[in-house]
Write an enzyme that holds these catalytic residues in place. Structure first.
Site, PDB file in Angstrom:
ATOM      1  N   LYS B  87       0.856  -1.187   0.000  1.00 32.73           N
ATOM      2  CA  LYS B  87       0.000   0.000   0.000  1.00 32.73           C
ATOM      3  C   LYS B  87       0.890   1.235   0.000  1.00 32.73           C
ATOM      4  CE  LYS B  87      -3.961   1.843   2.661  1.00 32.73           C
ATOM      5  NZ  LYS B  87      -4.881   1.570   3.799  1.00 32.73           N
ATOM      6  N   SER B 162      -9.938   1.414   2.735  1.00 34.82           N
ATOM      7  CA  SER B 162      -9.037   2.243   1.949  1.00 34.82           C
ATOM      8  C   SER B 162      -7.959   1.458   1.214  1.00 34.82           C
ATOM      9  CB  SER B 162      -8.361   3.272   2.864  1.00 34.82           C
ATOM     10  OG  SER B 162      -7.483   2.619   3.775  1.00 34.82           O
ATOM     11  N   SER B 186     -10.217  -1.065   6.849  1.00 36.46           N
ATOM     12  CA  SER B 186      -9.567  -0.799   5.560  1.00 36.46           C
ATOM     13  C   SER B 186      -8.800  -1.973   4.955  1.00 36.46           C
ATOM     14  CB  SER B 186      -8.610   0.387   5.689  1.00 36.46           C
ATOM     15  OG  SER B 186      -9.336   1.585   5.679  1.00 36.46           O
TER      16      SER B 186
END
Lengths: 102, 502
Positions: B87, B162, B186
């Site tokens: 990420k 997310s 997330s």
């Protein structure tokens, strides 16, 4: 709906949080924040008398000290690598009090 | 043209990749060649990657191939030769770390996050950095300043967020394992939307050093993969080396996350929360799948016990107090001076702050900063922030009480399957997509999403959430493996399965 914040409150918060907002954005932000604060209402309605707060999910944390030994860290060059403006190995900023040229 | 394999490497499991490497069927370099070609060919249709790190991948492949030549491959680490990605809130030297924000569009990682470093130390091949909601504020990856990621199962739908890029990359078979971070759901919600395994370990199990902070009392890093064993391997790589002296929340964890995968659920007590199953907004097709999974677990010898989490309903409002407050503090560091976007031509520092922060942050980030600032202000603090921390005590006690009678709790991950782009525009409604995941971040224990097939109405992936007691993450991995034995490992999304991408 309850009006928690006026536009003038939102302008004041924006100044404190250092977020520049246009007049249109102030209006939109005021609506959004009032909606969100309304949705937080349940938190104000619990009977929490005598309940201790938990500020951190792991209980019983103790301070950890490392040995006071010299360790390598960033070089000045690396630390400045992401600076938008720099001069003579320092971060460069415009005037703090106003009236500057840069 | 790269080496031809029956299935592209990045669609294979760790065990499959490593077996072929050890048998001399292909080299780590060939894995990188093919995986990069596949990203180039297929990623444009989902936009999971923000940056591809070919140099780092080849450098690591060289290291892996050297151990193969020397016969020391088994000593390299549990992820040797495995294509992975991170990420984009995780620093990795030689890459940008943008948090999908214009604020950090040009930011170059000055050091490497411990989680990234440990994956690489375990022999993984780093392919790149993955898209996310800006600063992890969102549940759909629509708030990325660099454009959304599409769900590989249906590119007109969101991948969740997310960590949407991390989930989508695994679902599309562009990486075998990815890392994400989870502040309110997330990791688990996008794993559910994309039909992959996604695990948020107990707070403190994985070091956060080098991961850009959102909510410091809530954030935790964890892996995505298509099978439970690969998630357990990643956890061993992440937590195995022990306490990270750079992160004061990092705990010494001695768990072998692989140890009990084969134990089965016979004799386990699994909790189900009636209030969750009857919750308003829980779609019928999701509920059906959770009930089906429970029936399978019961069939395998688990005892299903009803448990109550009486204060879980308060988690939502507690989270939307604590999250913005902590985000407000964390995002104060973006000052346009040391790093981040700087508005040119400002004559005063104060003006430069305001203009840079207003241009650099997107609307959701600005909204949360403003909200946090308000909630922490004098007079308001006592009305929201302090009670939210008291509610945290109650929620934590709820879980402690529940785990007196069960080993793991089974719940929905998200009330629904993946939604369409633009379908949810009201921020308050978007927040509801985290209704089942948030209380776990508040209490700090671990949770994971495991795919249990497709919803009867939508035909889209559904995940079941397994929630373990704090620092007993192995309990949910054991249940996860039992479910995988029924449902099979997560498939690569149909449109991406078997495509050579070269």
């Amino acid at each position: 709906m309850t009006q928690y914040l006026t536009e003038s409150d939102v302008r004041r918060i924006a100044t404190y949080a250092r977020i520049g907002l246009t007049e249109d954005e102030v209006g939109e932000m005021t609506t959004d924040l009032n909606n969100i604060i309304e949705s937080l209402k349940p938190i104000t309605e619990y009977n929490l008398e005598g309940v201790e707060p938990t500020f951190h999910p792991i209980g019983g944390l103790v301070n950890v000290m490392r040995d006071d030994a010299e360790q390598e860290s960033f070089t000045q060059k690396v630390a400045l690598e992401n600076a938008p403006k720099q001069q003579d190995g320092c971060f460069l900023i415009p005037s703090i009090l106003g009236g500057g040229d840069q | 043209m790269s080496v031809q394999t029956a299935q592209p490497f990045a669609t294979q499991s760790v065990a499959e990749i490593q077996a072929g490497l050890k048998a001399g069927e292909y080299s780590a370099k060939e894995i990188v060649d093919q995986s990069l070609e596949r990203i180039e060919a297929l990623d444009p249709s989902i936009h999971a990657f923000l940056e591809v790190t070919a140099d780092a991948a080849y450098e690591q492949a060289k290291r892996v191939d050297e151990t193969l030549a020397q016969g020391t491959f088994d000593e390299l680490g549990c992820l040797a030769g495995v294509p992975v990605a991170f990420k984009d809130n995780m620093n990795m030297v030689g890459t940008h770390t943008t948090c999908s924000s214009n604020m950090l569009a040009n930011y170059v990682s000055p050091y490497t996050a411990t989680c990234v470093e440990r994956m690489i130390a375990a022999g993984a091949l780093p392919l790149g950095k993955l898209n996310m909601d800006e600063f992890a504020f969102g549940s759909s990856t629509e708030t990325s300043a660099f454009g959304p990621t599409n769900n590989p199962w249906d590119t007109t739908r969101v991948p969740g967020g997310s960590s949407g890029g991390s989930a989508a990359a695994v679902a599309a078979g562009l990486a075998t394992i990815t890392l994400g971070s989870d502040t309110g759901g997330s990791i688990r919600q996008p794993a559910s939307f994309c039909g992959v395994v996604g695990m948020k370990p107990t707070y403190g199990v994985v070091s956060r050093y080098g991961v850009v902070a959102f909510g410091s009392s809530l954030d935790q890093v964890g892996p995505f993969s298509r099978c439970v064993r690969d998630t357990a391997l990643a956890m061993n790589a992440l937590a195995g080396p022990g306490h990270d002296p750079h992160d004061c929340t990092s705990q010494k964890v001695t768990t072998d996350f692989l140890a009990n995968l084969g134990d089965g659920v016979a004799g386990m007590k699994l909790g189900v929360v009636p209030a969750f199953m009857e919750a308003q907004g829980l779609q019928a097709e999701v509920k059906e799948k959770i009930e089906e999974a429970l029936a399978h677990l019961k069939e395998q010898g688990a005892e299903i016990v009803e448990v109550d989490l009486p204060n879980a309903a308060a988690a939502m409002s507690a989270y939307y107090v604590l999250g913005p407050c902590e985000a407000f503090s964390n995002l104060a560091r973006f000052d346009s001076v040391r790093y981040g976007y700087c508005e040119p031509g400002c004559k005063e520092l104060g003006v430069q702050y305001e203009k840079s922060r207003s241009a650099g942050f997107g609307s959701e980030a600005r909204r949360r900063i403003m909200l946090g600032s308000y909630l922490l202000s004098a007079g308001v603090y006592d009305k929201y922030y302090y009670p939210a921390q008291q509610v945290r005590t109650l929620i934590t006690q709820d879980y402690v009480n529940a785990y007196k009678s069960v080993d793991c709790i089974i719940a929905p991950v998200s009330p629904r399957t993946a939604f369409m782009f633009g379908e949810i525009s009201d921020p308050a409604e978007m927040y509801l997509s985290d209704m089942f995941t948030i209380s776990i971040n508040i209490a700090g224990n671990g949770g994971m999403s495991v795919p249990v097939g497709l919803g009867a109405q939508s035909g889209l992936p559904v995940g079941v959430q397994l929630i373990a007691p704090a620092f007993k993450d192995e309990n949910m991995l054991r249940v996860a493996q039992a479910l995988e034995n029924v449902y099979g490992a997560a498939p690569v999304a149909p449109d991406f399965a078997g495509k050579e991408g070269a």
